[in-house]
Design an enzyme around this catalytic site. Structure first.
Site, PDB file in Angstrom:
ATOM      1  N   ASP A   8      19.846  12.142   2.402  1.00  0.00           N
ATOM      2  CA  ASP A   8      21.254  11.778   2.321  1.00  0.00           C
ATOM      3  C   ASP A   8      21.466  10.689   3.364  1.00  0.00           C
ATOM      4  O   ASP A   8      21.514  10.953   4.558  1.00  0.00           O
ATOM      5  CB  ASP A   8      22.112  13.024   2.636  1.00  0.00           C
ATOM      6  CG  ASP A   8      23.599  12.693   2.767  1.00  0.00           C
ATOM      7  OD1 ASP A   8      23.975  11.518   2.588  1.00  0.00           O
ATOM      8  OD2 ASP A   8      24.383  13.623   3.061  1.00  0.00           O
ATOM      9  N   LYS A  70      26.436   1.044   6.072  1.00  0.00           N
ATOM     10  CA  LYS A  70      26.345   1.429   4.657  1.00  0.00           C
ATOM     11  C   LYS A  70      27.493   0.790   3.862  1.00  0.00           C
ATOM     12  O   LYS A  70      27.356   0.509   2.677  1.00  0.00           O
ATOM     13  CB  LYS A  70      26.410   2.944   4.547  1.00  0.00           C
ATOM     14  CG  LYS A  70      26.310   3.468   3.125  1.00  0.00           C
ATOM     15  CD  LYS A  70      26.232   4.971   3.108  1.00  0.00           C
ATOM     16  CE  LYS A  70      26.289   5.550   1.719  1.00  0.00           C
ATOM     17  NZ  LYS A  70      26.201   7.018   1.748  1.00  0.00           N
ATOM     18  N   GLU A 147      25.506  11.128  -4.807  1.00  0.00           N
ATOM     19  CA  GLU A 147      25.734  12.198  -3.823  1.00  0.00           C
ATOM     20  C   GLU A 147      26.431  13.423  -4.423  1.00  0.00           C
ATOM     21  O   GLU A 147      25.968  14.549  -4.232  1.00  0.00           O
ATOM     22  CB  GLU A 147      26.519  11.651  -2.627  1.00  0.00           C
ATOM     23  CG  GLU A 147      25.639  10.757  -1.755  1.00  0.00           C
ATOM     24  CD  GLU A 147      26.406   9.827  -0.839  1.00  0.00           C
ATOM     25  OE1 GLU A 147      27.644   9.996  -0.693  1.00  0.00           O
ATOM     26  OE2 GLU A 147      25.781   8.921  -0.278  1.00  0.00           O
ATOM     27  N   ASP A 170      34.052  14.575  -2.564  1.00  0.00           N
ATOM     28  CA  ASP A 170      33.193  14.147  -1.450  1.00  0.00           C
ATOM     29  C   ASP A 170      33.881  13.054  -0.636  1.00  0.00           C
ATOM     30  O   ASP A 170      33.975  11.912  -1.070  1.00  0.00           O
ATOM     31  CB  ASP A 170      31.859  13.650  -2.019  1.00  0.00           C
ATOM     32  CG  ASP A 170      30.890  13.164  -0.936  1.00  0.00           C
ATOM     33  OD1 ASP A 170      31.287  13.094   0.241  1.00  0.00           O
ATOM     34  OD2 ASP A 170      29.735  12.865  -1.272  1.00  0.00           O
TER      35      ASP A 170
HETATM   36  P1  ADP Z   1      28.788  10.190   5.551  1.00  0.00           P
HETATM   37  O1  ADP Z   1      28.104  10.983   4.491  1.00  0.00           O
HETATM   38  O2  ADP Z   1      29.568   9.052   5.024  1.00  0.00           O
HETATM   39  O3  ADP Z   1      27.907   9.822   6.687  1.00  0.00           O
HETATM   40  P2  ADP Z   1      29.845  12.607   6.659  1.00  0.00           P
HETATM   41  O4  ADP Z   1      29.816  13.550   5.539  1.00  0.00           O
HETATM   42  O5  ADP Z   1      28.873  12.763   7.756  1.00  0.00           O
HETATM   43  O6  ADP Z   1      29.876  11.125   6.143  1.00  0.00           O
HETATM   44  O7  ADP Z   1      31.315  12.634   7.242  1.00  0.00           O
HETATM   45  C1  ADP Z   1      31.645  11.822   8.305  1.00  0.00           C
HETATM   46  C2  ADP Z   1      33.126  11.774   8.447  1.00  0.00           C
HETATM   47  O8  ADP Z   1      33.615  13.092   8.599  1.00  0.00           O
HETATM   48  C3  ADP Z   1      33.531  10.997   9.685  1.00  0.00           C
HETATM   49  O9  ADP Z   1      34.575  10.119   9.359  1.00  0.00           O
HETATM   50  C4  ADP Z   1      33.999  12.085  10.627  1.00  0.00           C
HETATM   51  O10 ADP Z   1      35.033  11.640  11.456  1.00  0.00           O
HETATM   52  C5  ADP Z   1      34.504  13.132   9.671  1.00  0.00           C
HETATM   53  N1  ADP Z   1      34.490  14.482  10.257  1.00  0.00           N
HETATM   54  C6  ADP Z   1      33.422  15.185  10.679  1.00  0.00           C
HETATM   55  N2  ADP Z   1      33.799  16.380  11.183  1.00  0.00           N
HETATM   56  C7  ADP Z   1      35.143  16.430  11.062  1.00  0.00           C
HETATM   57  C8  ADP Z   1      36.143  17.399  11.396  1.00  0.00           C
HETATM   58  N3  ADP Z   1      35.823  18.536  11.978  1.00  0.00           N
HETATM   59  N4  ADP Z   1      37.427  17.113  11.104  1.00  0.00           N
HETATM   60  C9  ADP Z   1      37.753  15.945  10.524  1.00  0.00           C
HETATM   61  N5  ADP Z   1      36.877  14.977  10.191  1.00  0.00           N
HETATM   62  C10 ADP Z   1      35.584  15.217  10.452  1.00  0.00           C
HETATM   63 MG    MG Z   2      27.750  11.808   2.830  1.00  0.00          MG
END
Ligand code: ADP
Ligand code: MG
Length: 577
Positions: A8, A70, A147, A170
């Site tokens: 991922d 990305k 995804e 998502d």
């Molecule tokens: P990606 O797959 O795009 O890398 P993620 O699934 O890792 O993204 O999600 C990242 C996003 O989730 C970030 O914008 C982060 O700020 C947000 N995030 C992570 N934990 C929390 C939380 N506890 N509350 C709100 N937003 C969150």
């Molecule tokens: Mg993701």
């Protein structure tokens, strides 16, 4: 059992998993966590670090880090990292390499093949750039999958004998995807997918940052140029605040000085859930559109969805959960960790490709998320006007799919036709995304109306191939994505050269680097006395790291951690907390 890993590759975090006997398992990174920040940094020494150390560096040295690249995959954009200029796929390949190293350590063997996930709404250019990133990292990319489809595979793996309609929501760091699917007797049928590639959790953080700056009558872009260190620290504070708001009613954001340090008695900016909801209103409005669209394409009403599955860190926001619950009239299911489910699904996909017996009762079908077609001319009142879009593959058709249509030349003795390919649903091509073009040359002389055959083939990786030919003429064929914004063999060679020229920081010391960069960040958040103490211990530690003497490093690390503890600063070995 195969060693094809599922990756991922996220905007903010990346992670990988592999399929073992009874199911997919996550692969820990070198810090013992599963999430590797998708951040690349350059140390003062010019060496490259990836992951947590780079994420720490981003607050104190934003000019030497690259993140959220990305978002620019598949575009011509370059990103500067210290004195280097890199492309998004090159930066992504560094993240992938880091994951591969972790996987090799975990599996005790070399890892050469992978399934990589992309947002469903990634277009051809973005998918191809992802594939290139994988190849630059030394991987054979066996499949690019969406995804939400990967997430749905995990759900389907656990609910094989049921018959249910599922909606996957998502919301990651930079993208938003919605997928509607049906599960019955081990078959997962993706019915529709929709989304937005420019909406994610980072935008919610930016709304808070902007609100703070607006209070001082500053636009985010201006502030970023004028005081990058301040904005980097402020963004970090706002990010933490946003996360806290998922569990707490009110948060206070400490406001950094212009130099990016937090003063002793900082001014504070108060945000409660209501204020955050108000700030996010425009973003939340954009959430419903793709859900509406995916449901409409799947011909289902919100009430007909049995389960709503949340994926992506940003779905932890209460705001989003409330919205989803009220939209579907039921709370989302919480069985799966929204950060992990995509990587686990990618590992299931890898097992499906490898015909692993544990998944041989599972079948999955996916769809093409966009409408693909060509430019045509239309005749109005005897006048032909070009610029109109003619769809050949309709969005949400089940893939793989191949369709041929016949078009005709518009002028007498026309000897060539440029077939211009677009993605989108707009009536005019200017409003759609241009994917590339193909020239059909040797058309036999004759009156207007000579047939031109055009075939579109969309494969399981979401890559489009276009073939075009005239009667008796040669077939012109292109995998359109070879044209990814000029990415040809020379450029791939260039990329390899550029990557080889980078000095990569030795992984065995990366944990030390992470700790050192964490302490450097903390220096900007504590008072002068505390700073002196931490600074001294950090100098000692940096000196030990430079000496490469293991014993000395361990001793200095111990001292540094003791100082942190004394100052009441909590340090997490891994980033998953
Ligand atoms: P990606 O797959 O795009 O890398 P993620 O699934 O890792 O993204 O999600 C990242 C996003 O989730 C970030 O914008 C982060 O700020 C947000 N995030 C992570 N934990 C929390 C939380 N506890 N509350 C709100 N937003 C969150
Ligand atoms: Mg993701």
């Amino acid at each position: 059992m195969s060693n094809v890993i599922g990756i991922d590759l996220g905007t903010t975090h990346s992670l990988c998993a592999v399929f073992r006997e009874d199911g997919p398992v996550l692969i820990p990174n070198l810090h013992g966590g599963f999430l590797t920040p998708s951040v690349v940094g350059m140390l003062e020494s010019g060496e490259i670090v990836v992951g947590s150390a780079a994420k720490e560096l981003r607050v104190t040295h934003p000019e030497r880090t690259a993140s959220c690249f990305k978002r620019y995959m598949g575009s011509d954009r370059t990103i500067s990292l210290g004195k280097n200029t890199l492309r998004p796929y090159e930066l992504s390949s560094l993240v992938l390499k880091s994951l591969v190293s972790d996987a090799e350590k975990f599996l005790g063997t070399s890892v050469l093949e992978a399934v990589i996930t992309v947002p469903a709404y990634f277009n051809e250019h973005q998918r191809q750039a992802t594939k290139v990133a994988g190849e630059l990292a030394g991987l054979r990319v066996k499949r690019i999958i969406n995804e939400p489809t990967a997430a749905a595979l995990v759900y389907g793996f656990h609910a094989r004998d049921q018959e249910r309609q599922l909606c996957v929501i998502d919301l990651g760091g930079g993208t938003f995807d919605v997928t509607v699917m049906e599960v019955f007797e081990g078959t997962l049928e993706i019915r529709a997918t929709a989304g937005e590639s420019m909406l994610g959790g980072e935008d919610f953080t930016d709304r808070i940052v902007s609100a703070v700056l607006q209070n001082e009558k500053l636009a985010l872009e201006v502030a970023e140029l004028k005081h990058p260190l301040r904005v980097a620290r402020l963004r970090d504070e706002c990010e933490q605040a946003k996360r806290k708001l998922s569990n707490e009613e009110v948060v206070r954001i400490r406001l950094p000085d212009l130099d990016g340090t937090i003063p002793e008695n900082p001014k504070e900016f108060r945000v409660d859930r209501k204020a955050f909801a108000d700030l996010s209103e425009a973003l939340m409005q954009r959430i419903s559109t793709p859900i509406d669209r995916a449901l409409r394409d799947a011909r289902l009403s919100p009430q007909e969805i049995d389960d709503v599955l949340l994926v992506g860190g940003a779905t932890r926001m209460q705001l989003l959960r409330d919205h989803v619950a009220s939209y579907f009239g039921k709370p989302p299911i919480m069985e799966f960790n929204p950060d992990e489910v995509v990587a686990l699904g990618a590992a299931i996909q890898a097992a499906l490709i490898e015909n692993d017996t544990a998944v041989n009762d599972m079948v999955m079908t996916d769809v093409c998320p966009f409408t693909l077609g060509i430019e045509i001319a239309k005749e109005f009142g005897g006048q032909t006007t070009a610029g109109y879009f003619h769809p050949i593959l309709h969005r949400n058709s089940t893939i793989p799919i191949s369709r041929e249509e016949v078009f005709v030349t518009v002028s007498p003795n026309q000897h060539q036709v440029e077939v211009r390919v677009f993605q989108g649903d707009a009536r005019k091509v200017v409003d759609n995304i241009a994917l590339g073009s193909l020239l059909v040359k040797d058309i036999a002389p004759g009156p207007a109306g000579q047939p031109i055959y055009i075939r579109f083939t969309y494969d399981l990786n979401g890559l489009l191939e276009v073939e075009a030919y005239s009667t008796g003429g040669t077939k012109h064929r292109t995998v359109l994505t070879n044209h990814v914004h000029g990415l040809n063999e020379d450029q791939i060679k260039d990329a390899i050269d550029r990557l080889q020229a980078l000095k990569i920081y030795p992984r065995e010391n990366l944990e030390y680097q992470k700790l050192a960069r964490f302490c450097e960040r903390m220096l900007g958040e504590i008072n002068r006395e505390e700073r002196k103490q931490l600074d001294r211990a950090l100098d000692y530690f940096e000196d030990a790291i430079a000496s490469s003497n293991k014993e000395e490093c361990e001793r200095a690390e111990e001292i540094l951690k003791a100082v942190l503890a004394e100052l009441g600063i909590e340090y997490f070995e891994n980033d998953d907390e």
